[in-house]
Design a protein around this motif. Structure first.
Motif, PDB file in Angstrom:
ATOM      1  N   TRP A   1       1.359  -1.352  -0.174  1.00  0.00           N
ATOM      2  CA  TRP A   1      -0.349  -0.002   0.100  1.00  0.00           C
ATOM      3  C   TRP A   1       0.695   1.256   0.489  1.00  0.00           C
ATOM      4  CZ3 TRP A   1       1.465   2.245   4.202  1.00  0.00           C
ATOM      5  CH2 TRP A   1       1.921   2.098   4.918  1.00  0.00           C
ATOM      6  N   GLY A   2       2.235   1.274   0.466  1.00  0.00           N
ATOM      7  CA  GLY A   2       3.169   2.463   0.116  1.00  0.00           C
ATOM      8  C   GLY A   2       4.238   2.372  -0.930  1.00  0.00           C
TER       9      GLY A   2
ATOM     10  N   VAL B   1      -5.197  -0.401   4.953  1.00  0.00           N
ATOM     11  CA  VAL B   1      -4.646   0.296   4.833  1.00  0.00           C
ATOM     12  C   VAL B   1      -4.131   1.326   5.897  1.00  0.00           C
ATOM     13  CG1 VAL B   1      -3.738   2.709   3.862  1.00  0.00           C
ATOM     14  CG2 VAL B   1      -5.240   1.073   2.848  1.00  0.00           C
TER      15      VAL B   1
ATOM     16  N   ASP C   1      -3.558   3.307  10.013  1.00  0.00           N
ATOM     17  CA  ASP C   1      -4.062   4.039   9.748  1.00  0.00           C
ATOM     18  C   ASP C   1      -2.361   5.060  11.188  1.00  0.00           C
ATOM     19  OD1 ASP C   1      -4.777   5.867  11.735  1.00  0.00           O
ATOM     20  OD2 ASP C   1      -6.404   5.321  12.517  1.00  0.00           O
TER      21      ASP C   1
ATOM     22  N   GLU D   1       2.669   8.286   6.855  1.00  0.00           N
ATOM     23  CA  GLU D   1       1.713   9.360   6.643  1.00  0.00           C
ATOM     24  C   GLU D   1       2.085   9.961   4.738  1.00  0.00           C
ATOM     25  OE1 GLU D   1       2.059  12.306  10.047  1.00  0.00           O
ATOM     26  OE2 GLU D   1       0.428  11.934  10.946  1.00  0.00           O
TER      27      GLU D   1
ATOM     28  N   LEU E   1       1.007   7.134   2.830  1.00  0.00           N
ATOM     29  CA  LEU E   1      -0.582   7.370   2.020  1.00  0.00           C
ATOM     30  C   LEU E   1      -0.666   9.042   1.063  1.00  0.00           C
ATOM     31  CD1 LEU E   1      -1.652   6.055   5.335  1.00  0.00           C
ATOM     32  CD2 LEU E   1      -1.018   4.929   3.130  1.00  0.00           C
TER      33      LEU E   1
ATOM     34  N   LEU F   1      -3.853   7.962  -0.770  1.00  0.00           N
ATOM     35  CA  LEU F   1      -5.511   6.540   0.584  1.00  0.00           C
ATOM     36  C   LEU F   1      -5.005   6.990   1.415  1.00  0.00           C
ATOM     37  CD1 LEU F   1      -2.891   3.124  -0.532  1.00  0.00           C
ATOM     38  CD2 LEU F   1      -4.777   3.860  -1.525  1.00  0.00           C
TER      39      LEU F   1
ATOM     40  N   PRO G   1      -6.086   6.405   4.987  1.00  0.00           N
ATOM     41  CA  PRO G   1      -5.825   5.232   6.163  1.00  0.00           C
ATOM     42  C   PRO G   1      -7.551   4.522   6.209  1.00  0.00           C
ATOM     43  CG  PRO G   1      -5.688   7.730   7.219  1.00  0.00           C
ATOM     44  CD  PRO G   1      -6.188   8.094   5.641  1.00  0.00           C
TER      45      PRO G   1
END
Ligand code: SF4
Lengths: 470, 212
Positions: free
Chosen positions: A292-293, A306, A308, A322, A325, A330, A332
């Protein structure tokens, strides 16, 4: 005789000399060469009036810069063309065991053609000016990436000045469930130990799950060792290895084959050999993975969400999440399966072999790429993989489903040619790196297995490929 | 290679973990067949607001004011402090070439990626591993004191503030230290052992003739 690891056996059998401080002159059996990291090395050699030590160790190809469409028109980008032509000229001037130039039937990604031509053999030291040289460790080789100065050093001396790394055992017990691949295994491992988890180590992958993998799947795991920070990954030789190699053009034949196999059977860690670090994973707990990153360690199971950043206590990590994302666009807590994609790339030295294409085709068969997906492309790892896939009719399956079927090369794995993401575009990719801008400035990469990529192409967002098969 | 003995210089901070080689020098600049000229494209995607391609006039491109190396206080920096796993990713030696070409002589971080670390020495660039808390302190000092400089002495294996208030020693292998202090040619050093290589090779290829 102390009990040795596979790494000990491979390393120690290539030591030409050893200094008191542990610096070693290590003999290199196979030198793979491509166009990006070699021109300055050949130039350096020439300027110093030196010649290659053993050209029979060299297998070369052009892969990073080559286009994947309109081959008849040659390479349009003049800078890329110069680099490829420079490799042509260097090989012409000094020689090689084999050269698969642009448009050759056997051209392809250097880490695909080494094994498929039998130029990668158990017991070898294999180097290349490319970090994913770790791929070849699947054949019980000591294989690792080097920089251009070292390429020049190997050309000139057939040796490297190096030191022994620490050893790490990654033991994967039991079997991978259906729909979970060696790519998922590699990503799950990186998620667990981090992208620096293997730094300073050579990893050996072992255990029931690894033994059960095909050569293609083993190459995927070793390929990703570098993403875990390790310079080398390796797997003991066994019948799966020998069955793959038998009859390949550069593999030994006849009496030499028998002699070779007898030796290769010793290429495993001795029972009870000691490792500096051991990681144990249970294959049955693994699920399909999606990054996801902007680092391969930023990975989740397809059933997950994803992360938080508010739940991360470490300030540096929170900032890292942060930043990732924001770059990835995206929110959280978004379920992974809610992430919609714009493009799909099936290819790269991680996942462009015949088995990878079969896995993707199985998902694509009889389905259509979602209308919201702008481009879904399949880039075979080599000319021979492409021919094999076409003989099996996989190209038709992909075309009928709306995928583009391309010429072999690195392509959108690193976007040095025309294949790239536009700013903000989101891609399901079977490659190995999701760094910022890796697939094009501002592009957003999610790393997945070939079947997961094909499933995402069909659905327009990530889906659990296990569900597709009920 | 270029020798490295002592160096005192301005320190710039790069406050990110896992800075990868794609970020250090983006792939479009890897098409060059030269070893020099990569400095203007160091951290290209972070440093400029537009998309960089080889052959552009970099002086005319819009700079990203938010990127640390563009801050006037860090102009002329020759020592970079960074976070863990600096230089991860590809084996491209273009990354240390770009850092050296920009003007960096030394890098300080809690950890470096293996291949990158190894490549640095070939360009006379000294990568120094210091404990995470010491690096954190350096980040604080760089932020607090404009013009913060460090003095590196390879012979003594120390990093220090010029006034000597802070002194920290670092590790380096004897072999690497010797090569760097004297700017030795690696290939010439190895070729001094050509007979040993030849003897090893003959035996090795006799034992495993399929490698020939
Ligand atoms: S496919 Fe990608 S990772 Fe593999 S060699 Fe090519 S550019 Fe590198």
């Amino acid at each position: 005789m102390p009990r040795q690891t596979l790494y000990d056996k491979l390393f120690d059998s290539h030591v030409v000399r050893r200094d008191a401080d542990g610096t070693v002159l290590l003999y290199i059996d196979r030198h793979l060469v491509h166009e990006v990291t070699s021109p300055q090395a050949y130039e350096g050699l020439r300027l110093a009036g030196r010649t290659p030590w053993r050209t029979q160790s060299i297998v070369a190809t052009a892969d990073h810069n080559t286009p994947t469409t309109h081959w008849s028109e040659g390479i349009r980008d003049p800078v890329s063309r110069t680099q490829v032509e420079t490799l042509d000229a260097n090989i012409r001037a000094t020689g090689a065991k084999a050269y698969f130039p642009f448009r050759d039937r056997r051209q392809g990604i250097v880490h695909v053609i080494g094994p498929e031509s039998g130029a990668t053999l158990p017991g070898m030291t294999v180097v290349c000016g490319d970090s994913h040289t770790s791929t070849h460790g699947a054949f019980a080789c000591l294989a690792f990436g080097i920089g251009t100065s070292e390429v020049e050093h190997v050309l000139a001396t057939q040796c490297l000045v190096t030191r022994k790394s620490k050893s790490m055992l990654v033991r994967v017990d039991r079997r991978l469930p259906r729909g979970v691949t060696s790519k998922d295994l590699a990503l799950a491992l990186i998620g667990r130990i981090g992208t620096a988890g293997g730094t300073g180590h050579a990893i050996e992958f072992a255990g029931e799950a690894i033994r059960a993998l095909s050569m293609e799947a083993r190459m995927t795991v070793c390929n990703m060792s570098i993403e875990a920070g390790a310079r080398a990954g390796m797997i003991a030789a066994d019948d799966v290895t020998f069955d793959y190699l038998r009859g390949r053009p550069f593999a030994p034949a006849g009496e030499n084959w028998d002699r070779a196999v007898a030796y290769w059977r010793t290429l495993h860690s001795d029972e009870g050999a000691a490792f500096d670090t051991t990681v144990v994973l249970d294959a049955t707990e693994m699920r399909p993975q999606v990054t996801w990153g902007t680092s391969p360690e930023m990975v989740e199971s397809v059933e997950g969400r994803v992360p938080d950043p508010d739940r991360e206590r470490d300030a540096a990590r929170r900032e890292g999440i942060e930043r990732a994302l924001t770059y990835m666009g995206l929110a959280p807590n978004t379920p992974i399966t809610d992430i919609r994609i714009d493009k799909v790339f099936i290819g790269s030295c991680t996942n462009s072999r015949i088995e990878d294409l079969r896995a993707a085709a199985m998902v694509a068969r009889g389905r259509r790429v979602a209308a919201s997906v702008k481009l879904a492309m399949v880039v075979p790892g080599s000319g021979l993989v492409k021919a094999q896939a076409e003989a099996e009719g996989l190209d038709r399956v992909f075309r009928d489903a709306g995928f583009e079927w391309r010429e072999p090369g690195c392509s959108m794995c690193l976007a040095m040619n025309d294949d790239r993401l536009e700013p903000g575009e989101r891609c399901a990719s079977t490659s190995n790196r999701n760094f910022e801008g890796r697939q094009g400035d501002g592009g957003r990469t999610h790393l997945v297995s070939p079947a997961m990529a094909a499933a995402a192409a069909v659905a327009g967002h990530f889906v659990d490929v296990r569900r597709l098969f009920g | 290679m270029q020798a490295f003995r002592q160096h005192t210089g301005l320190v710039a901070p790069l406050d990110r973990a896992n800075v990868d080689t794609d970020a250090i020098i983006p792939k479009q600049f890897l098409k060059s067949i030269k070893r020099t000229g990569f400095g203007p494209n160091l951290f290209d995607a972070w440093r400029y607001l537009d998309h960089g391609e080889p052959g552009m006039d970099n002086a005319a491109r819009p700079r990203n004011p938010g990127f640390v190396l563009n801050e006037p206080r860090y102009a002329g920096a020759s020592i970079l402090v960074a976070r863990r796993n600096f230089g991860c990713g590809s084996s491209r030696e273009h990354a240390p070439w770009a850092l050296a070409d920009y003007g960096f002589r030394a890098l300080i971080a809690p950890s470096f990626a293996d291949i990158f670390f190894n490549n640095c020495y070939k360009s006379g660039l000294l990568p120094i591993v210091l404990p995470e808390n010491v690096v954190a302190r350096l980040f604080d000092d760089v932020a607090a004191f404009p013009g913060f400089r460090l003095a590196i002495d390879l012979g003594a294996q120390t990093v220090a503030t010029p006034d000597g208030a802070f002194v920290q020693s670092f590790d380096i292998t004897a072999d690497r230290k010797n090569r760097l202090l004297n700017g030795l040619d690696d290939i010439a050093l190895t070729l001094a052992h050509a007979d040993a290589i030849r003897a090893f090779e003959a035996k090795h290829l006799r034992e495993q003739p399929w490698l020939a």
